[in-house]
Write a protein that holds these residues in place. Structure first.
Motif, PDB file in Angstrom:
ATOM      1  N   UNK A  26     -32.207  16.254 -28.551  1.00 38.01           N
ATOM      2  CA  UNK A  26     -31.290  16.663 -29.610  1.00 38.01           C
ATOM      3  C   UNK A  26     -31.188  15.607 -30.710  1.00 38.01           C
ATOM      4  N   UNK A  27     -31.538  14.372 -30.326  1.00 37.88           N
ATOM      5  CA  UNK A  27     -31.463  13.274 -31.297  1.00 37.88           C
ATOM      6  C   UNK A  27     -32.272  13.568 -32.554  1.00 37.88           C
ATOM      7  N   UNK A  28     -33.315  14.370 -32.407  1.00 37.68           N
ATOM      8  CA  UNK A  28     -34.158  14.645 -33.571  1.00 37.68           C
ATOM      9  C   UNK A  28     -33.367  15.326 -34.680  1.00 37.68           C
ATOM     10  N   UNK A  29     -32.332  16.084 -34.303  1.00 37.10           N
ATOM     11  CA  UNK A  29     -31.534  16.784 -35.311  1.00 37.10           C
ATOM     12  C   UNK A  29     -30.731  15.820 -36.172  1.00 37.10           C
ATOM     13  N   UNK A  30     -30.541  14.612 -35.684  1.00 35.33           N
ATOM     14  CA  UNK A  30     -29.775  13.608 -36.422  1.00 35.33           C
ATOM     15  C   UNK A  30     -30.687  12.534 -37.017  1.00 35.33           C
ATOM     16  N   UNK A  31     -31.978  12.814 -37.028  1.00 36.61           N
ATOM     17  CA  UNK A  31     -32.947  11.842 -37.533  1.00 36.61           C
ATOM     18  C   UNK A  31     -33.604  12.336 -38.809  1.00 36.61           C
ATOM     19  N   UNK A  32     -33.949  11.387 -39.649  1.00 44.94           N
ATOM     20  CA  UNK A  32     -34.834  11.702 -40.754  1.00 44.94           C
ATOM     21  C   UNK A  32     -36.239  11.859 -40.190  1.00 44.94           C
ATOM     22  N   UNK A  33     -36.972  12.825 -40.699  1.00 46.30           N
ATOM     23  CA  UNK A  33     -38.311  13.112 -40.209  1.00 46.30           C
ATOM     24  C   UNK A  33     -39.299  13.009 -41.361  1.00 46.30           C
ATOM     25  N   UNK A  34     -40.352  12.267 -41.131  1.00 45.18           N
ATOM     26  CA  UNK A  34     -41.326  12.022 -42.189  1.00 45.18           C
ATOM     27  C   UNK A  34     -42.720  12.439 -41.741  1.00 45.18           C
ATOM     28  N   UNK A  35     -43.541  12.711 -42.710  1.00 40.73           N
ATOM     29  CA  UNK A  35     -44.943  13.047 -42.487  1.00 40.73           C
ATOM     30  C   UNK A  35     -45.821  11.984 -43.147  1.00 40.73           C
TER      31      UNK A  35
END
Length: 120
Positions: A26-35
């Motif tokens: 679930x932590x991914x929902x609170x993370x910035x995600x980059x490519x």
């Protein structure tokens, strides 16, 4: 936090492709995600980062990042692909996009990458 990319493959020049990046927690929902992309013989370069609020910071005008927190997934929509877009595409997570992006050093969590080949 584990990340897994998918959606890579062989595409003709001018074509489009959508990559996905699924997070394990679930932590991914609170993370910035980059490519990021790493072309053969070149350094890893940042393409797009999407904030926790869902706002994309796109460094490549042909590519657009988005996210679906309910699915713990980020996407990279790529249009008008060129042979020079060939490389391994990675997603990465951090607390914020403002960790020096587009440099990769501020992102502690990475996926294994997915190969994109643009060729006729």
């Amino acid at each position: 936090l584990q990340l897994g990319e998918s959606g890579g493959g062989l595409v003709q020049p001018g074509g489009s492709l959508e990559l996905s990046c699924v997070g394990s927690e679930d932590e991914v929902s609170y993370s910035a995600l980059a490519w990021f992309r790493q072309a053969p013989g070149k350094e890893r370069e940042g393409l797009s980062c999407i904030t926790t609020a869902g706002d994309p910071i796109d460094y490549e005008v042909r590519f657009t990042a988005s996210r679906d927190n309910a699915k713990k997934t980020a996407y990279l929509q790529m249009e008008y692909l060129k042979p020079e877009d060939t490389g391994i595409y990675y997603c990465a997570a951090a607390d914020t996009c403002w960790n020096g992006f587009p440099a990769p050093t501020g992102f502690p969590s990475w996926g294994q990458g997915t190969q994109v080949t643009v060729s006729a």
